[in-house]
Design a protein around this motif. Structure first.
Motif, PDB file in Angstrom:
ATOM      1  N   LYS A 125      46.925  19.083  26.587  1.00 17.37           N
ATOM      2  CA  LYS A 125      45.679  19.742  26.955  1.00 17.37           C
ATOM      3  C   LYS A 125      45.843  20.504  28.272  1.00 17.37           C
ATOM      4  O   LYS A 125      46.434  19.985  29.230  1.00 17.37           O
ATOM      5  CB  LYS A 125      44.568  18.705  27.147  1.00 17.37           C
ATOM      6  N   ILE A 126      45.304  21.715  28.323  1.00 18.07           N
ATOM      7  CA  ILE A 126      45.170  22.412  29.605  1.00 18.07           C
ATOM      8  C   ILE A 126      43.952  21.820  30.297  1.00 18.07           C
ATOM      9  O   ILE A 126      42.874  21.753  29.710  1.00 18.07           O
ATOM     10  CB  ILE A 126      44.966  23.925  29.418  1.00 18.07           C
ATOM     11  N   ILE A 127      44.106  21.372  31.555  1.00 17.24           N
ATOM     12  CA  ILE A 127      43.012  20.608  32.168  1.00 17.24           C
ATOM     13  C   ILE A 127      42.405  21.250  33.417  1.00 17.24           C
ATOM     14  O   ILE A 127      41.451  20.712  33.953  1.00 17.24           O
ATOM     15  CB  ILE A 127      43.461  19.166  32.490  1.00 17.24           C
ATOM     16  N   ASP A 128      42.910  22.346  33.887  1.00 14.80           N
ATOM     17  CA  ASP A 128      42.388  22.908  35.139  1.00 14.80           C
ATOM     18  C   ASP A 128      42.192  24.413  34.977  1.00 14.80           C
ATOM     19  O   ASP A 128      43.138  25.141  34.725  1.00 14.80           O
ATOM     20  CB  ASP A 128      43.363  22.621  36.287  1.00 14.80           C
ATOM     21  N   PHE A 129      40.952  24.860  35.153  1.00 16.69           N
ATOM     22  CA  PHE A 129      40.632  26.284  35.057  1.00 16.69           C
ATOM     23  C   PHE A 129      40.073  26.803  36.381  1.00 16.69           C
ATOM     24  O   PHE A 129      39.301  27.753  36.413  1.00 16.69           O
ATOM     25  CB  PHE A 129      39.633  26.538  33.924  1.00 16.69           C
ATOM     26  N   GLY A 130      40.502  26.180  37.482  1.00 18.34           N
ATOM     27  CA  GLY A 130      39.946  26.518  38.793  1.00 18.34           C
ATOM     28  C   GLY A 130      40.216  27.934  39.259  1.00 18.34           C
ATOM     29  O   GLY A 130      39.458  28.488  40.047  1.00 18.34           O
ATOM     30  N   LEU A 131      41.317  28.549  38.789  1.00 16.39           N
ATOM     31  CA  LEU A 131      41.635  29.912  39.209  1.00 16.39           C
ATOM     32  C   LEU A 131      41.407  30.925  38.089  1.00 16.39           C
ATOM     33  O   LEU A 131      41.740  32.097  38.233  1.00 16.39           O
ATOM     34  CB  LEU A 131      43.094  29.984  39.690  1.00 16.39           C
ATOM     35  N   SER A 132      40.825  30.466  36.996  1.00 17.68           N
ATOM     36  CA  SER A 132      40.626  31.350  35.845  1.00 17.68           C
ATOM     37  C   SER A 132      39.482  32.331  36.083  1.00 17.68           C
ATOM     38  O   SER A 132      38.603  32.101  36.911  1.00 17.68           O
ATOM     39  CB  SER A 132      40.325  30.521  34.596  1.00 17.68           C
ATOM     40  N   ARG A 133      39.520  33.421  35.317  1.00 20.70           N
ATOM     41  CA  ARG A 133      38.427  34.393  35.355  1.00 20.70           C
ATOM     42  C   ARG A 133      38.444  35.200  34.060  1.00 20.70           C
ATOM     43  O   ARG A 133      39.425  35.200  33.320  1.00 20.70           O
ATOM     44  CB  ARG A 133      38.524  35.325  36.554  1.00 20.70           C
ATOM     45  N   HIS A 134      37.330  35.864  33.809  1.00 21.62           N
ATOM     46  CA  HIS A 134      37.257  36.728  32.634  1.00 21.62           C
ATOM     47  C   HIS A 134      37.982  38.038  32.902  1.00 21.62           C
ATOM     48  O   HIS A 134      37.854  38.620  33.981  1.00 21.62           O
ATOM     49  CB  HIS A 134      35.796  37.003  32.269  1.00 21.62           C
ATOM     50  N   ASP A 135      38.729  38.461  31.902  1.00 18.04           N
ATOM     51  CA  ASP A 135      39.486  39.706  32.003  1.00 18.04           C
ATOM     52  C   ASP A 135      38.656  40.832  31.386  1.00 18.04           C
ATOM     53  O   ASP A 135      39.031  41.442  30.386  1.00 18.04           O
ATOM     54  CB  ASP A 135      40.821  39.555  31.266  1.00 18.04           C
ATOM     55  N   ASP A 136      37.502  41.094  31.991  1.00 22.19           N
ATOM     56  CA  ASP A 136      36.606  42.124  31.467  1.00 22.19           C
ATOM     57  C   ASP A 136      37.220  43.501  31.659  1.00 22.19           C
ATOM     58  O   ASP A 136      37.777  43.816  32.709  1.00 22.19           O
ATOM     59  CB  ASP A 136      35.249  42.077  32.176  1.00 22.19           C
ATOM     60  N   ALA A 137      37.087  44.327  30.662  1.00 24.48           N
ATOM     61  CA  ALA A 137      37.719  45.650  30.688  1.00 24.48           C
ATOM     62  C   ALA A 137      37.229  46.489  31.863  1.00 24.48           C
ATOM     63  O   ALA A 137      37.998  47.213  32.485  1.00 24.48           O
ATOM     64  CB  ALA A 137      37.451  46.376  29.372  1.00 24.48           C
TER      65      ALA A 137
END
Length: 543
Positions: A231-243
């Motif tokens: 399982k991927i467990i950390d999304f602390g640096l994630s963001r949406h790649d909106d065009a």
């Protein structure tokens, strides 16, 4: 939430996908409906006292000495009491800079989860925390940690998630390759890479989410079972790649796994493909493709982008595996396959039985090289350092934080609220500070230059300097040492460390800390190792 508990264990006791579909009482708190959840458990206008909030965690090991917050920062819409629906085990499963992880049990269903309790006062950028919660609420994939509930009180944000008890990706692989009965093959590696790629394909193609910090520490196995899902467990640096947002420019990631274009501050979702390439390389040989004695040297190695397949570790690994890694680690991101394309690569098809392999030889991987040991020791010391700093931070007084505030004001000569490279150069040239402060300013200048930033604001300044300037003090190192010590003895043992980090990590830590091999770690040994580790930690904005 970049700097998380050093022994990562997260929420819901489910060994199969079917168990997650188990019927449960019709409670708004069990399912992700944050607004309804908070309305139902709202404390009806009565603010909980700080002591009551702290009791969520049982009895704290040390008093919290931060300034009292009169107007709590709100991340959700209302305050609510997590204890209404969940019984929380007081024993910590992990402790980090932002808070702690514990087990909890739903009072009606009896199901066991993990509760990740984040101290709001320690989070510099609330919007980042909000973004992680929104992303976790949005994603649903068999290889991504599932978020079930969100609660907030005056001091803490509580996330109820799946409980992952199978250990971290790298630790488990090393244990399998080095045990007498265990083995790890290209086929095993390919299964893991396929699952990771499928989760990232889902994020990229279906949710337009870029993770930006993929690394072995951010993957846990659901259970200790041989076939447990990862399982991927950390999304602390994630963001949406909106065009409409175009190319991302924030420098984030972790030294060994960060893509070269991230260091140049011009990157897209393809930075995740690079990180998966690094993870694949590590799965196959036991150490990363890019090396260095410090984070700065690692960054420079990544920027150059050259790597090889050293003998003897790579001698018996298939040509298609090497070709896969080479494609994933193309320095030009436009030449890398996207996640969907990578899932169709010849190596994965061969290993998963979809096509006939070009070679009938089945390679069993052995991660027993010197470089693997060095890499394991590096990861172990990073975990120890993170846990120590997290505990020290909870014991800082406002006066200690205030010292940094005064230093910032002294460096910010024009009163602009930021510190520039020029001002740092002037401070070093004039030498009006103590030798230790001047050395810290020199390190700060290297960090700032490496990050391609031209200025530094106060919050970033504190984040970059607090750990070194305060944690390296002997009394603070003593606080951390005592926190890890669970007996009356004046030394640490492998059991002390194992109770916090697990046996595998504890053994790696002992390899570094126990300099004379007597099974005991004195305070002097601990302090020297921490000082050495932190002196090599010269990165900024990297967790």
């Amino acid at each position: 939430m970049g700097n998380e508990p050093s022994k990562k264990v997260f929420g819901g006791k489910r060994s199969t996908e079917e168990s997650s579909k188990k019927s449960r009482p019709n409670s708004k708190h069990v399912h992700i409906d944050v607004k309804e959840n908070e309305k139902k458990n709202n404390t009806k206008g009565k603010k909980m006292e700080q002591l009551e909030s702290a009791s969520t965690f049982g009895q704290p090991t040390a008093p919290i000495q931060f300034r009292k917050v009169h107007t709590p920062v709100m991340i959700t819409d209302a305050l609510s009491d997590v204890r209404v629906n969940y019984h929380i085990d007081p024993k910590e499963l992990g402790h980090g800079h932002y808070g702690v992880v514990r087990k909890c049990m739903h009072r009606e269903t009896g199901e066991v989860y993990a509760i990740k309790s984040i101290r709001k006062s320690k989070v510099n950028k609330i919007e980042v925390l909000k973004r992680e919660i929104e992303i976790l609420k949005e994603v649903k994939h068999p290889h991504i940690i599932q978020l079930f509930d969100v609660y907030e009180d005056e001091r803490y944000l509580h996330l109820i998630t799946e409980l992952c008890t199978g250990g971290e990706l790298f630790d488990r692989i090393i244990a399998k390759t080095q045990s007498a009965e265990g083995h790890f093959s290209e086929h095993d590696a390919a299964l893991l890479v396929r699952d990771i790629l499928d989760a990232i394909r889902y994020c990229h193609d279906e949710k337009q989410i870029v993770h930006r910090d993929l690394k072995p520490e951010n993957f846990l196995f659901l259970t200790p079972a041989e076939n447990a899902p990862v399982k991927i467990i950390d999304f602390g640096l994630s963001r949406h790649d909106d065009a409409h947002q175009g190319i991302m420019q924030t420098k984030v990631g972790t030294p060994y796994y960060v893509a070269p274009e991230v260091l140049r501050r011009e990157y897209t979702k393809m930075c995740d493909i690079w990180s998966i390439g690094v993870i694949t390389y590590i799965l196959l040989c036991g150490y990363p493709p890019f090396y260095g004695d410090s984070d700065t040297q690692i960054f420079e190695s990544v920027k150059v982008g050259r790597f090889d397949f050293p003998s003897p570790e790579w001698d018996d690994i298939s040509k298609s595996a090497k070709a896969f890694v080479t494609e994933m680690l193309q320095k030009d991101p436009d030449k890398r396959p996207d996640a969907s394309q990578a899932l169709k690569h010849k190596w994965l098809k061969e290993q998963l039985g979809e096509i006939e392999p070009s070679s009938l030889r089945a390679s069993t991987l052995s991660h027993a090289s010197l470089r693997t040991g060095e890499f394991a020791n590096y990861l172990a010391m990073k975990k120890l350092q993170k846990a120590a700093l997290g505990y020290i931070a909870t014991n800082l007084t406002q006066a200690e934080v205030g010292t940094l505030e005064e230093l910032f004001k002294a460096l910010d000569r024009n009163g602009s609220g930021t510190i520039s490279l020029t001002e740092l150069d002037e401070a070093i040239a004039q030498g009006n500070f103590s030798e230790s402060v001047i050395n810290e300013i020199r390190r700060l200048r290297v960090d700032l230059e490496l990050s391609d930033e031209s200025k530094l604001n106060y919050k970033d300044f504190v984040a970059m300097t607090m750990d070194r300037s305060l944690a390296l003090r002997e009394d603070n190192m003593r606080i951390a040492f005592e926190h890890f010590r669970h007996t009356e003895a004046d030394y640490l043992t492998v059991k002390d460390l194992g109770d916090i980090f697990g046996e595998a990590q504890a053994l790696d830590m002992m390899n570094i800390l126990d300099t004379d091999g007597d099974g005991r770690v004195s305070f002097e040994d601990f302090n020297n190792a921490m000082v050495k580790s932190m002196s090599q930690d010269t990165h900024v904005g990297i967790s």
